[in-house]
Design an enzyme around this catalytic site. Structure first.
Site, PDB file in Angstrom:
ATOM      1  N   LYS A 192      46.049  29.913  51.027  1.00  0.00           N
ATOM      2  CA  LYS A 192      46.906  30.251  49.900  1.00  0.00           C
ATOM      3  C   LYS A 192      48.357  30.615  50.234  1.00  0.00           C
ATOM      4  O   LYS A 192      49.253  30.356  49.411  1.00  0.00           O
ATOM      5  CB  LYS A 192      46.269  31.384  49.097  1.00  0.00           C
ATOM      6  CG  LYS A 192      45.018  30.993  48.327  1.00  0.00           C
ATOM      7  CD  LYS A 192      45.358  30.128  47.126  1.00  0.00           C
ATOM      8  CE  LYS A 192      44.150  29.882  46.244  1.00  0.00           C
ATOM      9  NZ  LYS A 192      44.481  29.167  45.005  1.00  0.00           N
ATOM     10  N   ASP A 195      42.067  35.107  41.117  1.00  0.00           N
ATOM     11  CA  ASP A 195      40.681  35.502  41.322  1.00  0.00           C
ATOM     12  C   ASP A 195      40.501  36.009  42.748  1.00  0.00           C
ATOM     13  O   ASP A 195      39.386  36.197  43.212  1.00  0.00           O
ATOM     14  CB  ASP A 195      39.715  34.341  41.029  1.00  0.00           C
ATOM     15  CG  ASP A 195      40.169  33.035  41.658  1.00  0.00           C
ATOM     16  OD1 ASP A 195      40.865  33.096  42.695  1.00  0.00           O
ATOM     17  OD2 ASP A 195      39.837  31.967  41.127  1.00  0.00           O
TER      18      ASP A 195
END
Length: 398
Positions: free
Chosen positions: A77, A123
């Protein structure tokens, strides 16, 4: 031998081989390379060979790009969220000063960044990346989560100085709340999905993700071409970026591209069959937490609507045996730490390669050379230890 099953398999009726116009800046990949490689601690992540599993599945080779060591954040990420933070700050500084290439680590830039608030919904891993990027550049950060996000994942985000705000409902509700608040407060929102209205930041996020395959293509030099890629998809950012980068490199000989999702939130399965984005509603929570999304990103849609060949859905029961298998077997050269979402692309390969009909439909055989991404490591260490029976440190010391 590892044995897991799939739920559904379908062929994308609109799959094509001709590379479409990609929804990225023309020089975006070069910019991503320049920015990310300049960060302290940058190194290409390992490309592991899983020869034991390849032999079990009777395929030629399995290459497993292991994103768990990426910048110490445990997932791929940072390539997206933190890169998009850098682009948001750079554009704001250019607008303020007229300097087209500002030094983001200068005292002047840091003073400017201190007045900016960066926000995102997550999330787990995306929020951690955005918070890490905001801290690196000196911005305030507010991250929205839904109730299903574990306390450990919240704590990991907060450790980078971000304020955590919980939203009632799903991940998609948190995305909308972050966008609404940013619009009303004048904040900079960094979503990893696009509804068609917010485009620039999610485009930057997806562009940054292309570096996963960009590195792998360098690592694969001298090897025979990849024939199949199995890509886990939530909103589709990583999957579309990976498919696009292989498409750029291979042209019309691109690999067979298989999208993998949890069965209860298979928005890509439904959308690709319908030929248009379809929202999946109801209970979308999954053990594969990073994929628990009911709506596709429209930036990703521009790539995968023709760039995906097949879609496979899995039940949550595949997660634990796959995590334990990798902890025990690892790759040829080192143990592999893979989290609940990280294993899902590989689980899609195992499930289809073990099914004679699916195997035939996908063209899997002894000559297949398959690329899969381990998108996260033990991003929830307690859950990892409970599932595997050992901590990541214990597995790596084996």
């Amino acid at each position: 031998m590892i044995k897991i099953g799939m739920k559904r398999l379908a062929k994308n009726p609109n799959a094509a081989r001709t590379l479409p116009p990609l929804p990225f800046e023309q020089d975006g990949l070069d910019t991503a390379r320049k920015v990310v490689r300049s960060w302290a601690g940058y190194a290409p992540t390992p490309l592991c060979s899983l020869s034991d599993l390849a032999a079990e599945l009777d395929v030629g080779a399995i290459y497993f790009k292991d994103e768990s060591p990426r910048f110490g954040l445990g997932s791929f990420k940072p390539l997206g969220g933190a890169f998009a933070v850098s682009r948001a700050l750079s554009r704001a500084l250019t607008e303020e000063t007229g300097n087209e290439d500002p030094d983001l680590f200068s005292d002047k830039a840091r003073a400017f960044a201190a007045k900016m608030t960066i926000t995102a919904a997550t999330d787990g891993n995306h929020g951690r990346s955005v918070a890490w990027g905001a801290r690196m550049y000196g911005c305030r950060c507010v991250i929205y989560v839904c109730a299903s996000v574990s306390q450990k994942r919240r704590d990991a985000i907060a450790a980078y100085g971000a304020e955590i705000r919980e939203v009632d409902g799903s991940f998609d509700d948190a995305v909308r709340k972050a966008g609404e608040t940013a619009a009303s407060e004048g904040w900079h929102v960094i979503p990893d999905t696009s509804d068609g209205e917010t485009v620039v930041a999610p485009r930057d996020v997806t562009q940054g993700y292309m570096l996963v395959v960009d590195e792998a293509l360098e690592q694969l030099k001298g090897e025979r071409p990849i024939t199949h890629i199995f890509l886990q998809a939530g909103v589709g950012g990583m999957a579309s970026a990976s498919a696009a980068r292989f498409w750029q490199a291979y042209g019309e000989n691109r690999p067979v591209t298989v999208i993998v999702e949890p069965d209860q939130c298979a928005c890509w399965y439904e959308s690709l069959l319908a030929g248009e984005p379809v929202a999946v509603t109801g209970e979308t929570d999954s053990a594969m937490a990073g994929l628990a999304c009911g709506e596709v990103s429209l930036i990703a849609w521009d790539v995968l609507k023709t760039g995906a060949d097949h879609m496979v859905t899995l039940g949550d029961e595949v997660v634990e045996p796959m995590m334990r298998y990798l902890a025990q077997k690892g790759g040829d050269a080192r143990p592999v730490i893979a989290g609940e979402t990280g294993i899902s692309g590989l689980a899609g390969l195992v499930a289809t390669a073990s099914n004679p009909d699916a195997r035939k439909a996908l063209g899997l055989g002894p000559d297949s050379r398959i690329f899969v991404i381990n998108s996260e490591g033990d991003t929830d260490p307690e859950a990892y230890c409970r599932i595997v029976g050992k901590s990541a440190e214990e597995v790596l010391s084996q």
